[in-house]
Design an enzyme around this catalytic site. Structure first.
Site, PDB file in Angstrom:
ATOM      1  CG  HIS A 249      -2.014   0.969   1.201  1.00  0.00           C
ATOM      2  ND1 HIS A 249      -1.808   2.322   1.255  1.00  0.00           N
ATOM      3  CD2 HIS A 249      -3.346   0.786   1.111  1.00  0.00           C
ATOM      4  CE1 HIS A 249      -2.986   2.935   1.184  1.00  0.00           C
ATOM      5  NE2 HIS A 249      -3.931   2.020   1.100  1.00  0.00           N
ATOM      6  NE  ARG A 269      -3.387   8.029  -1.602  1.00  0.00           N
ATOM      7  CZ  ARG A 269      -3.368   6.841  -2.180  1.00  0.00           C
ATOM      8  NH1 ARG A 269      -3.281   6.747  -3.489  1.00  0.00           N
ATOM      9  NH2 ARG A 269      -3.424   5.733  -1.472  1.00  0.00           N
TER      10      ARG A 269
END
Ligand code: FAD
Length: 638
Positions: A249, A269
């Protein structure tokens, strides 16, 4: 003869995360008795940690969304190596599984007009993640536990016994699956607290044990993720696929060292956070790969407009699939543009009002404040890649979730195929629901059709007990190995040599190290008694970690291309000749009694069904497929 508590069930589900619980509900709803076994506390599984949400094309936030778009996104994310039938079932069934959760009592966040709200995530064309703030997994588990309690109440009304059809065995670790003439006959394990042995006699076992992250040093995974289900399946004769694909990740915490690797959800995000280097540059615009060119914004202005108007603008490259973002961060750090502690900056502070950040991302706010003394409403976070998810797992039939061993089923992160070479965020929670249900159903149908139940042999039980107890009784040649040291050495090697960027010479060194550890594990020694003994528990888990690590390394060495969660520095390109090839790992008893030998063979994928192939433009498929494979596409020149 070993002293063992013996129990009988129709179905044993190993793992009480999302996949396991959904399987339990389904098998019980079909009328069977089910034991659910978990090595941690009931309710403490990775699923609880899932923050961002559950992907399902309900079309609430954008009515253009549908299963075909979700299917396309999933296949693109997996770089077309996915088991397409799994990706199809997943995309079609995920919305029903989410709505069904609400009928069990879940309450997702809402849109203004009262529908389930959906958020943006990397690789998803439209806002698609149903969520509960950044605590979605918790709601998912809470709801399914509540459903299980309601089923137990029904059973009580009928039989006077809450546990007549579902019983939970928490803090109980399964160490071996037992077979009779190649069919599953039971599962053997121990109570973590007392160290006493327990045997489940059962014709059907559903593995839902999650991933393998604890084989790597920097990981978002917690202590349970030692690849037990993967290793149990291998030892029982099943196969694993796609083990070379490990997802790093892009945004784990990088500071302070004690919390390095802990996840920072992609939801940051999705809600407007952007990645920056030390030059304050939004560097992701430099890293849009050819296969995604044209699909992502090429200016900051367009990327920012996309958050409010997705029809006229393309999405921000901050939300490229995880493998792309992780590699980009790695490159920025290598180029000397990293943050003070070796990551990059993730800035949401300058993008949303403080109150909004606290409302949308309460866990993230709390996590940074408590653990790193950073106020994310005022300053950027420092983030970097962390081992997060394994795409590889037990090879299963997509419709029934059965493995190649009769009576053995698998679902969730421990199964393989669905996500191809790279999973999209949010596609795990939906995977757990869709295939957890199918595994429960598969196991129930299998049991219903059985004419005669397999039998557990006493010699198998004795052998499983002897293997579990071996660390208390080392060979006695004066050399004793410590499980903690071996684990640390394993994690370091996997991190350094089979991590985010790989090359043949380093993988070979990792395999040498694994060979050395396989020898040393024979002499692993633990002190004390069987009563709650963490050293012993680790010694037992270590065997599984060594097996799955060897699968990862051997498959990574064999695949001489870069694709998704497998990046070869010495083979940087994606090779169409590898696109339809799966690497299959199996175990054979070698001369090491503790860790079997691992073999890897190449298998060809079943070609994508024609109607699904036609969901893609020829020009896009041309980036992944060979001309030969595309000859039947209607757009193909005759
Ligand atoms: P788990 O939920 O991990 O459950 C595994 C179970 O198996 C546990 O009960 C464990 O005790 C048990 N077990 C293991 N070995 C044994 C054994 N030998 N004997 C008995 N029991 C055993 N995915 C998304 O889709 N959206 C997200 O927003 C998201 N966020 C995430 C955030 C974090 C921090 C992490 C770590 C993951 C996230 N993921 C997310 C991924 C997702 O949470 C996991 O892939 C998923 O929850 C795995 O579910 P599972 O049911 O397969 O396993």
């Amino acid at each position: 003869m070993t002293e063992v508590e013996r129990l009988n069930y129709d179905v044993v589900v190993i793992g009480a995360g999302g996949a396991g619980l959904r399987a339990v509900i389904e098998a019980r709803e079909r009328g069977f008795s089910v034991a659910v076994v978990c090595k941690s506390l009931f309710g403490k599984a990775h699923t609880v940690m899932a923050e961002g949400g559950c992907a399902a094309s309900m079309g609430n936030a954008n009515s253009n969304d549908n299963w075909q778009v979700h299917f396309r996104d999933t296949m693109r994310g997996g770089k077309f190596l996915n088991n397409w039938r799994m990706a199809e079932l997943h995309a079609k069934e995920a919305p029903d599984r989410v709505w069904e959760l609400e009928t069990y009592g879940a309450l997702f966040d809402r849109t203004k007009d009262g529908r389930i709200s959906q958020r943006n995530f990397g690789g998803h064309t439209y806002p698609r993640l149903a969520h509960v703030g950044d605590r979605t997994g918790l709601e998912l588990i809470r709801t399914m536990q509540q459903k299980i309690v309601s089923l137990q109440q029904e059973d009580f009304k009928e039989t006077g016994d809450y546990e007549a059809r579902i019983k939970v065995f928490a803090e109980c670790t399964i160490t071996e699956l037992l077979t009779d003439d190649g069919r599953i006959s039971g599962a053997f394990g121990y109570w973590r607290e007392s160290g006493r042995f327990i045997l489940f006699e059962s014709p059907a076992v559903v593995l839902a044990t999650g991933g393998i992250g604890k084989s790597f040093k920097v990981t978002s995974n917690s202590w349970e993720y030692t690849g037990d289900g993967h290793a149990l399946a291998l030892r029982a004769g099943a196969t694993l696929i796609n083990m070379e694909f490990v997802q790093f990740h892009p945004t784990g915490m990088v500071w302070p060292p004690s919390v390095k690797g802990i996840l920072v959800t992609e939801g940051v995000r999705g809600d407007g956070g952007v990645l920056k280097n030390t030059e304050d540059k939004r560097f992701m615009f430099e890293y849009v790969p050819d296969v995604f060119k044209g699909q992502y914004a090429d200016s900051e202005e367009e990327a920012d407009r996309w958050y409010t108007d997705q029809e006229k603008n393309r999405r921000t490259p901050d939300l490229l699939p995880r493998d792309e973002v992780a590699r980009a961060i790695n490159s920025e750090v290598k180029a000397g543009r990293g943050s003070p502690h070796g990551g990059v900056f993730l800035d949401i502070a300058s993008r949303l009002p403080a109150e909004e950040i606290r409302k949308r991302l309460p866990s993230m706010y709390h996590q940074f404040k408590e653990l790193a003394d950073v106020d994310i409403t005022k300053e950027p976070m420092e983030v970097g890649p962390t081992c997060h998810y394994v795409m590889g797992g037990i090879e299963v039939d997509p419709d029934t979730a059965s493995s190649s061993v009769p009576g053995l089923f698998a679902a969730g992160e421990c199964s393989g195929g669905m996500h191809g070479s790279n999973r999209l965020g949010g596609n795990s929670l939906s995977d757990l629901l869709v295939f957890g249900r199918r595994a429960g159903l598969g196991a129930a149908s299998y049991v219903a059709e059985l004419k005669e139940r397999p039998k557990v042999s006493q010699s198998d039980v004795d052998a499983a007990a002897a293997m579990a107890l071996a660390p208390f009784d080392p060979p006695g040649d004066g050399v004793e190995e410590n499980p903690y040291s071996l684990h640390t050495e394993l994690q370091q090697s996997m991190n350094d040599l089979v991590g985010i960027i790989r090359k043949a010479e380093e993988i070979e060194r990792a395999l040498e190290k694994l060979g050395e550890l396989r020898e040393r594990i024979k002499r692993v020694t633990v002190e004390g008694h069987r009563q709650f003994n963490p050293g012993w528990h680790l010694a037992v888990d270590l065997r599984n970690m060594l097996m799955v690590s060897e699968c990862v390394a051997r498959a990574a060495l064999t695949r001489t291309e870069s694709r998704g969660g497998h990046t070869r520095d010495d083979h940087p390109g994606m090779d169409p000749q590898w696109r339809n090839k799966l690497l299959v790992c199996s175990a054979t008893p070698g001369d090491n009694p503790v860790v079997p030998d691992i073999g890897v063979t190449v298998k060809t994928q079943i070609p994508l069904r024609q109607d699904l192939l036609e969901l893609f433009e020829l020009s896009e498929l041309g980036k992944y497929y060979t001309d030969e494979e595309l000859a039947s596409h209607p757009g193909s020149p005759a």
